[in-house]
Design a protein around this motif. Sequence first.
Motif, PDB file in Angstrom:
ATOM      1  N   TYR A 119     -14.490  10.365  -5.571  1.00  0.00           N
ATOM      2  CA  TYR A 119     -13.835   9.145  -5.100  1.00  0.00           C
ATOM      3  C   TYR A 119     -12.743   8.739  -6.070  1.00  0.00           C
ATOM      4  CZ  TYR A 119     -17.703   8.817  -1.852  1.00  0.00           C
ATOM      5  OH  TYR A 119     -18.608   9.085  -0.861  1.00  0.00           O
ATOM      6  N   VAL A 120     -11.934   7.776  -5.663  1.00  0.00           N
ATOM      7  CA  VAL A 120     -10.889   7.220  -6.525  1.00  0.00           C
ATOM      8  C   VAL A 120     -11.359   5.859  -7.010  1.00  0.00           C
ATOM      9  CG1 VAL A 120      -8.498   6.426  -6.671  1.00  0.00           C
ATOM     10  CG2 VAL A 120      -9.053   8.462  -5.311  1.00  0.00           C
ATOM     11  N   GLU A 174       1.328   8.484  -5.042  1.00  0.00           N
ATOM     12  CA  GLU A 174       0.682   8.819  -3.770  1.00  0.00           C
ATOM     13  C   GLU A 174       0.572  10.334  -3.605  1.00  0.00           C
ATOM     14  OE1 GLU A 174       2.840   6.566  -0.802  1.00  0.00           O
ATOM     15  OE2 GLU A 174       1.419   4.911  -0.976  1.00  0.00           O
ATOM     16  N   GLU A 175       1.590  11.076  -4.040  1.00  0.00           N
ATOM     17  CA  GLU A 175       1.517  12.543  -4.007  1.00  0.00           C
ATOM     18  C   GLU A 175       0.355  13.031  -4.860  1.00  0.00           C
ATOM     19  OE1 GLU A 175       5.199  14.451  -5.097  1.00  0.00           O
ATOM     20  OE2 GLU A 175       6.321  13.373  -3.553  1.00  0.00           O
ATOM     21  N   LEU A 176       0.187  12.426  -6.016  1.00  0.00           N
ATOM     22  CA  LEU A 176      -0.914  12.782  -6.907  1.00  0.00           C
ATOM     23  C   LEU A 176      -2.253  12.508  -6.213  1.00  0.00           C
ATOM     24  CD1 LEU A 176      -1.552  13.525 -10.034  1.00  0.00           C
ATOM     25  CD2 LEU A 176      -2.059  11.091 -10.177  1.00  0.00           C
ATOM     26  N   LEU A 177      -2.393  11.333  -5.627  1.00  0.00           N
ATOM     27  CA  LEU A 177      -3.631  10.973  -4.934  1.00  0.00           C
ATOM     28  C   LEU A 177      -3.918  11.930  -3.778  1.00  0.00           C
ATOM     29  CD1 LEU A 177      -3.221   7.086  -4.793  1.00  0.00           C
ATOM     30  CD2 LEU A 177      -4.742   8.372  -6.300  1.00  0.00           C
ATOM     31  N   ASN A 178      -2.886  12.293  -3.053  1.00  0.00           N
ATOM     32  CA  ASN A 178      -3.056  13.194  -1.909  1.00  0.00           C
ATOM     33  C   ASN A 178      -3.398  14.616  -2.345  1.00  0.00           C
ATOM     34  OD1 ASN A 178      -2.542  11.127  -0.085  1.00  0.00           O
ATOM     35  ND2 ASN A 178      -0.353  11.557  -0.007  1.00  0.00           N
ATOM     36  N   ALA A 179      -3.013  14.998  -3.559  1.00  0.00           N
ATOM     37  CA  ALA A 179      -3.304  16.340  -4.072  1.00  0.00           C
ATOM     38  C   ALA A 179      -4.734  16.461  -4.596  1.00  0.00           C
ATOM     39  CB  ALA A 179      -2.311  16.691  -5.186  1.00  0.00           C
ATOM     40  N   VAL A 215     -10.353   8.617 -11.877  1.00  0.00           N
ATOM     41  CA  VAL A 215     -10.474   7.272 -12.434  1.00  0.00           C
ATOM     42  C   VAL A 215      -9.124   6.887 -13.025  1.00  0.00           C
ATOM     43  CG1 VAL A 215     -11.691   5.809 -14.089  1.00  0.00           C
ATOM     44  CG2 VAL A 215     -12.908   7.696 -12.959  1.00  0.00           C
ATOM     45  N   ILE A 216      -8.594   5.744 -12.587  1.00  0.00           N
ATOM     46  CA  ILE A 216      -7.289   5.254 -13.035  1.00  0.00           C
ATOM     47  C   ILE A 216      -7.510   3.904 -13.699  1.00  0.00           C
ATOM     48  CG2 ILE A 216      -5.005   4.493 -12.268  1.00  0.00           C
ATOM     49  CD1 ILE A 216      -5.346   6.464  -9.872  1.00  0.00           C
ATOM     50  N   THR A 217      -6.952   3.744 -14.912  1.00  0.00           N
ATOM     51  CA  THR A 217      -7.136   2.480 -15.614  1.00  0.00           C
ATOM     52  C   THR A 217      -5.795   1.815 -15.907  1.00  0.00           C
ATOM     53  OG1 THR A 217      -7.008   3.234 -17.920  1.00  0.00           O
ATOM     54  CG2 THR A 217      -9.128   3.522 -16.800  1.00  0.00           C
ATOM     55  N   GLY A 218      -5.889   0.558 -16.304  1.00  0.00           N
ATOM     56  CA  GLY A 218      -4.731  -0.183 -16.783  1.00  0.00           C
ATOM     57  C   GLY A 218      -4.523  -1.501 -16.058  1.00  0.00           C
ATOM     58  N   ARG A 219      -3.921  -2.416 -16.778  1.00  0.00           N
ATOM     59  CA  ARG A 219      -3.531  -3.693 -16.174  1.00  0.00           C
ATOM     60  C   ARG A 219      -2.513  -3.444 -15.069  1.00  0.00           C
ATOM     61  NH1 ARG A 219      -3.885  -8.241 -20.263  1.00  0.00           N
ATOM     62  NH2 ARG A 219      -5.062  -7.317 -21.960  1.00  0.00           N
ATOM     63  N   TYR A 220      -2.336  -4.440 -14.265  1.00  0.00           N
ATOM     64  CA  TYR A 220      -1.261  -4.465 -13.257  1.00  0.00           C
ATOM     65  C   TYR A 220      -1.398  -3.416 -12.160  1.00  0.00           C
ATOM     66  CZ  TYR A 220       0.736  -6.498 -17.545  1.00  0.00           C
ATOM     67  OH  TYR A 220       0.935  -7.185 -18.712  1.00  0.00           O
ATOM     68  N   ALA A 221      -2.599  -3.087 -11.740  1.00  0.00           N
ATOM     69  CA  ALA A 221      -2.744  -2.134 -10.630  1.00  0.00           C
ATOM     70  C   ALA A 221      -2.001  -2.684  -9.413  1.00  0.00           C
ATOM     71  CB  ALA A 221      -4.211  -1.921 -10.294  1.00  0.00           C
ATOM     72  N   PRO A 222      -1.099  -1.903  -8.846  1.00  0.00           N
ATOM     73  CA  PRO A 222      -0.375  -2.397  -7.676  1.00  0.00           C
ATOM     74  C   PRO A 222      -1.310  -2.512  -6.463  1.00  0.00           C
ATOM     75  CG  PRO A 222       0.234  -0.119  -8.155  1.00  0.00           C
ATOM     76  CD  PRO A 222      -0.671  -0.563  -9.251  1.00  0.00           C
ATOM     77  N   ILE A 279      -4.725  -0.350  -5.121  1.00  0.00           N
ATOM     78  CA  ILE A 279      -6.017  -0.989  -4.887  1.00  0.00           C
ATOM     79  C   ILE A 279      -6.507  -0.686  -3.468  1.00  0.00           C
ATOM     80  CG2 ILE A 279      -7.122  -3.255  -4.581  1.00  0.00           C
ATOM     81  CD1 ILE A 279      -5.427  -4.180  -7.040  1.00  0.00           C
ATOM     82  N   GLU A 280      -5.596  -0.732  -2.509  1.00  0.00           N
ATOM     83  CA  GLU A 280      -5.957  -0.436  -1.115  1.00  0.00           C
ATOM     84  C   GLU A 280      -6.392   1.011  -0.933  1.00  0.00           C
ATOM     85  OE1 GLU A 280      -2.827  -1.659   1.530  1.00  0.00           O
ATOM     86  OE2 GLU A 280      -2.776  -3.675   0.659  1.00  0.00           O
ATOM     87  N   LYS A 281      -5.763   1.926  -1.638  1.00  0.00           N
ATOM     88  CA  LYS A 281      -6.087   3.353  -1.505  1.00  0.00           C
ATOM     89  C   LYS A 281      -7.366   3.741  -2.238  1.00  0.00           C
ATOM     90  CE  LYS A 281      -1.606   5.358  -0.486  1.00  0.00           C
ATOM     91  NZ  LYS A 281      -2.023   5.823   0.826  1.00  0.00           N
TER      92      LYS A 281
END
Length: 170
Positions: free
Chosen positions: A4-5, A118-123, A131-138, A142-144
């Motif tokens: 999962y993401v 998005e290309e990275l997520l789709n790959a 797992v993606i970290t950091g402030r300011y998640a767009p 968050i929706e994806k």
Amino acid sequence: MRGYVQVYTGDGKGKTTAALGLSIRAACAGLRVFIGQFLKGTPTSELKIGEFFPNIEIAQYGTPEFVVEKPSKKQIKRAKEGLEDARKKLVSGRYNVVVLDELCVAIHLGFFSREEIEELLNARPEHVELVITGRYAPEWLIEKADLVTEMKEVKHYYKKGVPARKGIEF
């Protein structure tokens, strides 16, 4: 096992720490883990993780300098190279878990476009936990994502002048 993401975001302390904890848990279960750290290019304690957990690999995709207002060409180049390396690790079939630490901040600072991420997520292969970290998640990230945790600062000793401590914050 299906992957999962996950996104760890917010202004509170603990995003990287949570991702490192998940990485150790995965390694202890026999999974292979890759951690790519964006915007970080200085020695931190977690860089020694492979000495203790040989099935965890870590790389930094930053420079020693902090990004102040506008990133330098060197910082942008290093981040772009890092994203390409992270993509190769993600699709390699070698890792069960891939952590992209501070990627949300890199997106926020304009290092990467929505399309690039998005290309990275789709790959991402279906079996890989990302797992993606950091402030300011767009909001679009968050929706994806399948899981989003927001760390909220309630109180922090840094505001009383306590500097970052080796082994605790770095």
